[in-house]
Motif scaffolding. Sequence first.
Motif, PDB file in Angstrom:
ATOM      1  N   GLU A   1       0.840  -1.202   0.000  1.00 46.19           N
ATOM      2  CA  GLU A   1       0.000   0.000   0.000  1.00 46.19           C
ATOM      3  C   GLU A   1       0.878   1.257   0.000  1.00 46.19           C
ATOM      4  N   ALA A   2       0.391   2.280  -0.660  1.00 45.78           N
ATOM      5  CA  ALA A   2       1.121   3.561  -0.726  1.00 45.78           C
ATOM      6  C   ALA A   2       0.127   4.669  -1.109  1.00 45.78           C
ATOM      7  N   GLU A   3       0.534   5.918  -0.908  1.00 49.83           N
ATOM      8  CA  GLU A   3      -0.307   7.067  -1.319  1.00 49.83           C
ATOM      9  C   GLU A   3       0.606   8.256  -1.639  1.00 49.83           C
ATOM     10  N   THR A   4       0.055   9.221  -2.341  1.00 53.40           N
ATOM     11  CA  THR A   4       0.768  10.451  -2.695  1.00 53.40           C
ATOM     12  C   THR A   4      -0.247  11.594  -2.739  1.00 53.40           C
ATOM     13  N   GLU A   5       0.213  12.832  -2.669  1.00 57.27           N
ATOM     14  CA  GLU A   5      -0.720  13.964  -2.697  1.00 57.27           C
ATOM     15  C   GLU A   5      -0.057  15.181  -3.388  1.00 57.27           C
ATOM     16  N   VAL A   6      -0.900  16.103  -3.845  1.00 53.39           N
ATOM     17  CA  VAL A   6      -0.432  17.365  -4.432  1.00 53.39           C
ATOM     18  C   VAL A   6      -1.186  18.517  -3.764  1.00 53.39           C
ATOM     19  N   THR A   7      -0.577  19.691  -3.770  1.00 56.90           N
ATOM     20  CA  THR A   7      -1.214  20.882  -3.191  1.00 56.90           C
ATOM     21  C   THR A   7      -1.923  21.661  -4.308  1.00 56.90           C
TER      22      THR A   7
END
Length: 273
Positions: free
Chosen positions: A204-210
């Motif tokens: 499992e993994a995740e990423t985000e942007v502003t």
Amino acid sequence: MSTGDMFNRPEGLKGLVAYDPDGEKIGGVEQVYLADGSGRPEWVTVKTGLFGTKESFVPLAGARRDGDALHVSYPKSLVKDAPRLDAEEHLDAAAESELYRHYGVDGYGKHTPGPGGAAGSVDVPGNATGTDVHARFAGDEDALIRSEERLRVGTENEEVGRARLRKVVVTEDVTTTVPVSHEEVRVVREPIREGDRARVDIGEAETEVTLHAERPVVRKEAVPVERVRLETEKVTEQKEVSDTVRKEEIRYDDATGKDERRRGEGGRGDRRR
């Protein structure tokens, strides 16, 4: 012209040159005055003073004419010092009495002791009885002076009002449109080709942007936009002015006693001198 003709034709005296008993030139004869009762010439005015700027009255008592010369019985100094009188008007009794005193002549045509005059008897033509104590300007006998009023119209400035310039603060609603931007998210999928290096990690993994977005910001500033001043401008217009003026009319009666004609404006029948 004899002495008798001189007094019977007063118009012939004008333009002569007056000389005193010593032969000294006094000046040119300007006006002739007649005795009211007899109508004979009694006084003349002579140009005297610097450059002939004064008219002095001289009695014709004992005067004689010799060609263009009028020889009077009074010295030049006495004539020059004669009382200053208006030489264009009727010579009334008071003025003539003043002249008589100056020249030493009484109201009966006799010399009396006075400035520059010796006692004795010299006839004054037209005044032998002493009844004609004032004289008239030659040429005005039996004449009326007609006068009338003239309307003289001018302009004058007057204050009719005031104009005031002032500024006030008012508010108004202003609506304007401004472009704003914001960021949105979309999913981009790129296939990995054979031979591309990629990290392999199963779990499992995740990423985000502003995300960013613009919003309108309002601020106010005062700026000069116009210069306003007052000035006046002269406007000329035509205005009618009305008033009442008076004038005199000359009327005469015919043989029946009826007042038939009016003379006031130089119409037919006027006799002008």
